[in-house]
Write a protein that holds these residues in place. Structure first.
Motif, PDB file in Angstrom:
ATOM      1  N   GLN A   1       0.822  -1.208   0.000  1.00  0.00           N
ATOM      2  CA  GLN A   1       0.000   0.000   0.000  1.00  0.00           C
ATOM      3  C   GLN A   1       0.851   1.252   0.000  1.00  0.00           C
ATOM      4  O   GLN A   1       0.561   2.214  -0.718  1.00  0.00           O
ATOM      5  CB  GLN A   1      -0.918   0.014   1.215  1.00  0.00           C
ATOM      6  N   ALA A   2       1.900   1.229   0.808  1.00  0.00           N
ATOM      7  CA  ALA A   2       2.783   2.394   0.856  1.00  0.00           C
ATOM      8  C   ALA A   2       3.405   2.634  -0.511  1.00  0.00           C
ATOM      9  O   ALA A   2       3.550   3.773  -0.959  1.00  0.00           O
ATOM     10  CB  ALA A   2       3.866   2.186   1.908  1.00  0.00           C
ATOM     11  N   THR A   3       3.750   1.550  -1.181  1.00  0.00           N
ATOM     12  CA  THR A   3       4.353   1.675  -2.508  1.00  0.00           C
ATOM     13  C   THR A   3       3.377   2.300  -3.487  1.00  0.00           C
ATOM     14  O   THR A   3       3.720   3.204  -4.258  1.00  0.00           O
ATOM     15  CB  THR A   3       4.774   0.289  -3.020  1.00  0.00           C
ATOM     16  N   MET A   4       2.149   1.848  -3.421  1.00  0.00           N
ATOM     17  CA  MET A   4       1.169   2.394  -4.332  1.00  0.00           C
ATOM     18  C   MET A   4       0.882   3.855  -4.013  1.00  0.00           C
ATOM     19  O   MET A   4       0.751   4.677  -4.917  1.00  0.00           O
ATOM     20  CB  MET A   4      -0.123   1.596  -4.243  1.00  0.00           C
ATOM     21  N   ARG A   5       0.817   4.163  -2.744  1.00  0.00           N
ATOM     22  CA  ARG A   5       0.601   5.554  -2.358  1.00  0.00           C
ATOM     23  C   ARG A   5       1.737   6.428  -2.906  1.00  0.00           C
ATOM     24  O   ARG A   5       1.521   7.537  -3.387  1.00  0.00           O
ATOM     25  CB  ARG A   5       0.514   5.658  -0.831  1.00  0.00           C
ATOM     26  N   HIS A   6       2.938   5.871  -2.847  1.00  0.00           N
ATOM     27  CA  HIS A   6       4.100   6.596  -3.361  1.00  0.00           C
ATOM     28  C   HIS A   6       3.949   6.874  -4.853  1.00  0.00           C
ATOM     29  O   HIS A   6       4.200   7.987  -5.327  1.00  0.00           O
ATOM     30  CB  HIS A   6       5.357   5.769  -3.100  1.00  0.00           C
ATOM     31  N   LEU A   7       3.532   5.852  -5.596  1.00  0.00           N
ATOM     32  CA  LEU A   7       3.326   6.015  -7.036  1.00  0.00           C
ATOM     33  C   LEU A   7       2.281   7.105  -7.315  1.00  0.00           C
ATOM     34  O   LEU A   7       2.460   7.961  -8.186  1.00  0.00           O
ATOM     35  CB  LEU A   7       2.837   4.685  -7.609  1.00  0.00           C
ATOM     36  N   LEU A   8       1.213   7.044  -6.564  1.00  0.00           N
ATOM     37  CA  LEU A   8       0.133   8.009  -6.708  1.00  0.00           C
ATOM     38  C   LEU A   8       0.622   9.426  -6.405  1.00  0.00           C
ATOM     39  O   LEU A   8       0.289  10.382  -7.106  1.00  0.00           O
ATOM     40  CB  LEU A   8      -0.977   7.624  -5.722  1.00  0.00           C
ATOM     41  N   LEU A   9       1.408   9.531  -5.362  1.00  0.00           N
ATOM     42  CA  LEU A   9       1.942  10.828  -4.963  1.00  0.00           C
ATOM     43  C   LEU A   9       2.853  11.404  -6.034  1.00  0.00           C
ATOM     44  O   LEU A   9       2.796  12.594  -6.346  1.00  0.00           O
ATOM     45  CB  LEU A   9       2.726  10.675  -3.653  1.00  0.00           C
ATOM     46  N   GLU A  10       3.684  10.540  -6.592  1.00  0.00           N
ATOM     47  CA  GLU A  10       4.606  10.979  -7.640  1.00  0.00           C
ATOM     48  C   GLU A  10       3.826  11.501  -8.839  1.00  0.00           C
ATOM     49  O   GLU A  10       4.132  12.564  -9.380  1.00  0.00           O
ATOM     50  CB  GLU A  10       5.466   9.792  -8.090  1.00  0.00           C
TER      51      GLU A  10
END
Lengths: 192, 192
Positions: free
Chosen positions: A58-67
């Motif tokens: 989830q953190a990884t996906m949130r990171h992608l979304l944030l980027e």
DNA sequence: TTTTCTTGATTGACGAGTCAATCAAGAATA
DNA sequence: TATTCTTGATTGACTCGTCAATCAAGAAAA
């Protein structure tokens, strides 16, 4: 190794490792050990910082979304006309930064995961809403409301479609022609 | 239970069970036991008939591909004009038979699997080629070659895009409006 | 020293694949 | 007809590997 605050460094390294592991593998069946190994640490450490695998994902996906959000925000900053806004949204989605094979494969894998995980799905809904509203912010000034909505749906589907085809290395896997095809639709649409 | 020729019945039941299990779960992480249970047999029997899980999954995907091919073939039979052919290809992809949530979820899951499995990927390439050539068989009579190719790429991407969005229950998850949006693009394209 | 990091080793669950044994029913034999 | 063969269908129980998660303890920093 710097001394102070290993935590943010490790978290970031683990997230990057997750993206590249998933990107290479093409699916979420990567193990914690593989991810941790790529980040140069043990799997136990990954658990220490993220608790469970699900949270790391989830953190990884949130990171992608944030980027993506950051790229979009900065690009939209210098888009003045509505027409520019539409093109900017398209351009960012197909920018070399976002359209990397690694990133695209990760998106696809997360798409599937979202089927099972409600919290993952929520993240996708956020993404979809934002894409939609960004597109509408340009389109609604250029077309009647109903047409603008239809165009936004269509553009969103095209972007997803080209992403999935890129993941399979099928069709125009280069960002430039994909973006051109989407732009082409926009032109046709606006030409009445 | 008739004794003669259980094999075709079981194989079919197992394939159907695979589709519904994957469709419900949304991913390929279903177990052989779950699939076999749905088909009303033991997991050992599934292995007896298919050898390995991978083979069952491949057989299932081949089945899906065959069904789509059959639907397409029979529909194209009564499409006379090039324009009709294009609409028919679109209509079949969004027919209630092909656009079932179950089927769509299975497609998406297989898409991901194709990242890892070369033989699975080969099947997708067959599908992509067939879609492309079916679209071109109509488009090339209506547009200059370069434009026809671009249109085919775009339509294919739109179809995939609406599929993926349906899997997430996002956007226009009903087949009718998705098909209408694709048709709309075709109209714009042909209106020169 | 006390706290923060970090790991190797271990555990417990789960799932694919195998195997020996059973069952049912038709074919062959007496 | 009654009595063995033969064979496909089917399963429960077992093995083996994998992986997430935990833990106890060592190293490094404060």
């Amino acid at each position: 190794m710097p001394k102070t605050g290993m935590e943010p460094l490790r978290r970031r390294a683990l997230i990057d490792a997750t993206i590249s592991a998933i990107g290479e593998r093409g699916a979420l069946d990567v193990t914690m050990s593989q991810i941790a190994g790529r980040a140069g640490v043990s799997s136990a450490l990954a658990h220490h910082y993220f608790g469970a695998k699900e949270e790391l994902l989830q953190a990884t996906m949130r990171h992608l979304l944030l980027e993506l959000g950051a790229d979009l925000k900065s690009a939209l900053h210098q888009a003045n006309t509505p027409r520019d806004r539409v093109s900017t949204v398209i351009a960012v989605n197909f920018s070399t930064h976002q359209f990397r094979a690694e990133t695209v494969a990760a998106w696809l894998a997360f798409y599937v995961e979202a089927q099972k995980s409600p919290s993952m799905r929520r993240l996708f809904i956020v993404y979809a809403r934002r894409l939609h509203s960004n597109l509408m912010s340009g389109l609604s000034a250029l077309l009647p409301r109903a047409d603008a909505l239809a165009a936004a749906e269509t553009i969103a589907a095209m972007i997803d479609g080209f992403y999935i085809r890129r993941a399979l290395k099928d069709g125009p896997s280069d960002a430039v022609s994909a973006a051109r095809l989407v732009e082409n639709y926009v032109e046709l649409r606006l030409a009445r």
